[in-house]
Design a protein around this motif. Structure first.
Motif, mmCIF file in Angstrom:
data_model
loop_
_atom_site.group_PDB
_atom_site.id
_atom_site.type_symbol
_atom_site.label_atom_id
_atom_site.label_comp_id
_atom_site.label_asym_id
_atom_site.label_seq_id
_atom_site.Cartn_x
_atom_site.Cartn_y
_atom_site.Cartn_z
ATOM 1 N N SER A 104 0.821 -1.212 0.000
ATOM 2 C CA SER A 104 0.000 0.000 0.000
ATOM 3 C C SER A 104 0.853 1.259 0.000
ATOM 4 N N GLN A 105 0.354 2.291 -0.651
ATOM 5 C CA GLN A 105 1.017 3.582 -0.648
ATOM 6 C C GLN A 105 0.791 4.261 0.688
ATOM 7 N N LYS A 106 1.810 4.941 1.175
ATOM 8 C CA LYS A 106 1.684 5.714 2.416
ATOM 9 C C LYS A 106 1.592 7.207 2.125
ATOM 10 N N VAL A 107 2.011 7.593 0.916
ATOM 11 C CA VAL A 107 1.955 8.986 0.477
ATOM 12 C C VAL A 107 1.507 9.016 -0.981
ATOM 13 N N ASP A 108 1.079 10.181 -1.460
ATOM 14 C CA ASP A 108 0.599 10.270 -2.840
ATOM 15 C C ASP A 108 1.726 10.061 -3.842
ATOM 16 N N GLN A 109 2.843 10.700 -3.625
ATOM 17 C CA GLN A 109 3.957 10.603 -4.564
ATOM 18 C C GLN A 109 5.049 9.707 -3.994
ATOM 19 N N GLU A 110 5.263 8.552 -4.625
ATOM 20 C CA GLU A 110 6.316 7.629 -4.214
ATOM 21 C C GLU A 110 7.586 7.975 -4.979
ATOM 22 N N PRO A 111 8.780 7.814 -4.433
ATOM 23 C CA PRO A 111 9.021 7.372 -3.059
ATOM 24 C C PRO A 111 8.746 8.494 -2.062
ATOM 25 N N ALA A 112 8.393 8.100 -0.852
ATOM 26 C CA ALA A 112 8.095 9.074 0.199
ATOM 27 C C ALA A 112 9.345 9.844 0.597
ATOM 28 N N LYS A 113 9.160 11.094 0.953
ATOM 29 C CA LYS A 113 10.262 11.918 1.465
ATOM 30 C C LYS A 113 10.608 11.460 2.879
ATOM 31 N N THR A 114 11.875 11.523 3.243
ATOM 32 C CA THR A 114 12.279 11.208 4.609
ATOM 33 C C THR A 114 11.974 12.418 5.482
ATOM 34 N N ILE A 115 11.121 12.220 6.474
ATOM 35 C CA ILE A 115 10.700 13.319 7.344
ATOM 36 C C ILE A 115 11.753 13.497 8.431
ATOM 37 N N TRP A 138 9.770 16.199 13.152
ATOM 38 C CA TRP A 138 9.027 17.098 12.276
ATOM 39 C C TRP A 138 7.849 16.347 11.670
ATOM 40 N N TYR A 139 7.001 17.033 10.914
ATOM 41 C CA TYR A 139 5.819 16.453 10.291
ATOM 42 C C TYR A 139 5.804 16.753 8.796
ATOM 43 N N ASP A 140 5.266 15.822 8.020
ATOM 44 C CA ASP A 140 5.020 16.059 6.601
ATOM 45 C C ASP A 140 3.597 16.584 6.495
ATOM 46 N N CYS A 141 3.439 17.873 6.149
ATOM 47 C CA CYS A 141 2.106 18.490 6.145
ATOM 48 C C CYS A 141 1.541 18.670 4.738
ATOM 49 N N GLY A 142 2.103 17.979 3.764
ATOM 50 C CA GLY A 142 1.523 17.991 2.423
ATOM 51 C C GLY A 142 2.229 18.895 1.444
ATOM 52 N N ASP A 143 2.629 20.083 1.864
ATOM 53 C CA ASP A 143 3.372 20.968 0.975
ATOM 54 C C ASP A 143 4.795 21.191 1.465
ATOM 55 N N GLY A 144 5.183 20.423 2.483
ATOM 56 C CA GLY A 144 6.533 20.519 3.024
ATOM 57 C C GLY A 144 6.604 19.902 4.403
ATOM 58 N N PHE A 145 7.669 20.225 5.127
ATOM 59 C CA PHE A 145 7.901 19.712 6.474
ATOM 60 C C PHE A 145 7.603 20.803 7.501
ATOM 61 N N SER A 158 -1.928 16.739 15.016
ATOM 62 C CA SER A 158 -2.946 15.715 15.262
ATOM 63 C C SER A 158 -3.265 14.890 14.021
ATOM 64 N N THR A 159 -2.786 15.308 12.844
ATOM 65 C CA THR A 159 -3.211 14.674 11.604
ATOM 66 C C THR A 159 -2.074 14.113 10.751
ATOM 67 N N CYS A 160 -0.941 14.780 10.716
ATOM 68 C CA CYS A 160 0.097 14.473 9.719
ATOM 69 C C CYS A 160 1.122 13.449 10.206
ATOM 70 N N HIS A 161 1.822 12.855 9.230
ATOM 71 C CA HIS A 161 2.889 11.891 9.519
ATOM 72 C C HIS A 161 4.048 12.605 10.195
ATOM 73 N N LYS A 162 4.612 11.952 11.224
ATOM 74 C CA LYS A 162 5.721 12.512 11.987
ATOM 75 C C LYS A 162 6.982 11.713 11.714
ATOM 76 N N GLY A 163 8.103 12.408 11.623
ATOM 77 C CA GLY A 163 9.394 11.741 11.486
ATOM 78 C C GLY A 163 9.783 11.124 12.819
ATOM 79 N N VAL A 164 9.940 9.794 12.836
ATOM 80 C CA VAL A 164 10.265 9.068 14.071
ATOM 81 C C VAL A 164 11.480 8.177 13.828
ATOM 82 N N LYS A 165 12.103 7.710 14.920
ATOM 83 C CA LYS A 165 13.221 6.777 14.831
ATOM 84 C C LYS A 165 12.698 5.423 14.381
#
Length: 192
Positions: free
Chosen positions: A118-129, A133-140, A169-176
């Motif tokens: 399954s895709q986790k983001v619209d544009q593959e490959p996903a950016k490394t967050i 920080w959070y990926d909010c759709g138009d940047g970090f 509360s909504t966006c993907h977060k960069g985690v270890k």
């Protein structure tokens, strides 16, 4: 008869305008650039957006509209918003990423991936967050200084409290690696 001339002007606000002037007012065709980098290209009258014109956003999206004294006057939202991928927002027939269909636009166009891929983001490959920080759709988004950066880590904007709360509360977060994702810890809720 009005005195019409072409000029390029930079304003104290950080905005700029290149185009026609009539009696020292922006009038006719021109290009107005906001300090954020957003550009309007189109008609002007008495210093306001007027006639056909398009706002070009730094995230690659654009808003095409008919303008009247600075206000978009078309049906729905007053014009047509077109995402950088080419998807048009149409208020009365919007089917993308709603409460029922959560597919990405690329999945709507190209179909779903096989099970387990399954895709986790619209544009593959996903950016490394970046971590924390959070990926909010138009940047970090960096929650420590409440700044949104584009994907090349260039300043886009400062987030207000509402945007900050929505992002965390909504966006993907960069985690270890191995650290649970914040949204995976929440229990699912039924919509009413």
């Amino acid at each position: 008869m009005a005195d019409q001339q072409q000029a390029e002007v930079e304003f104290l606000t950080g905005s700029s305008y290149q185009g026609n002037f009539v009696n020292e007012r922006m009038e006719g065709l021109g290009e107005y650039t906001f300090p954020s980098g957003t550009k309007y290209i189109g008609g002007m009258k008495d210093g306001m957006f007027h006639g056909q014109g398009t706002l070009y956003f730094t995230n690659g999206g654009r808003f095409e509209a008919e303008w009247d004294k600075g206000k978009a006057v078309g049906p729905g939202i007053g014009g047509t918003y077109i995402f950088k991928e080419g998807l048009k927002y149409e208020a009365d027939s919007w089917q993308y990423c709603d409460g029922i269909d959560r597919r990405f636009y690329s999945e709507v166009c190209n179909g779903l991936q096989p099970a387990g891929q399954s895709q986790k983001v619209d544009q593959e490959p996903a950016k490394t967050i970046p971590l924390g920080w959070y990926d909010c759709g138009d940047g970090f988004y960096n929650p420590d200084n409440r700044v949104v950066y584009d994907y090349d880590v260039q300043f886009l904007r400062n987030a207000d409290i509402d945007e900050h709360e929505w992002i965390v509360s909504t966006c993907h977060k960069g985690v270890k690696d191995g650290e649970p994702l914040p949204y995976a810890m929440e229990t699912s809720k039924t919509r009413t």
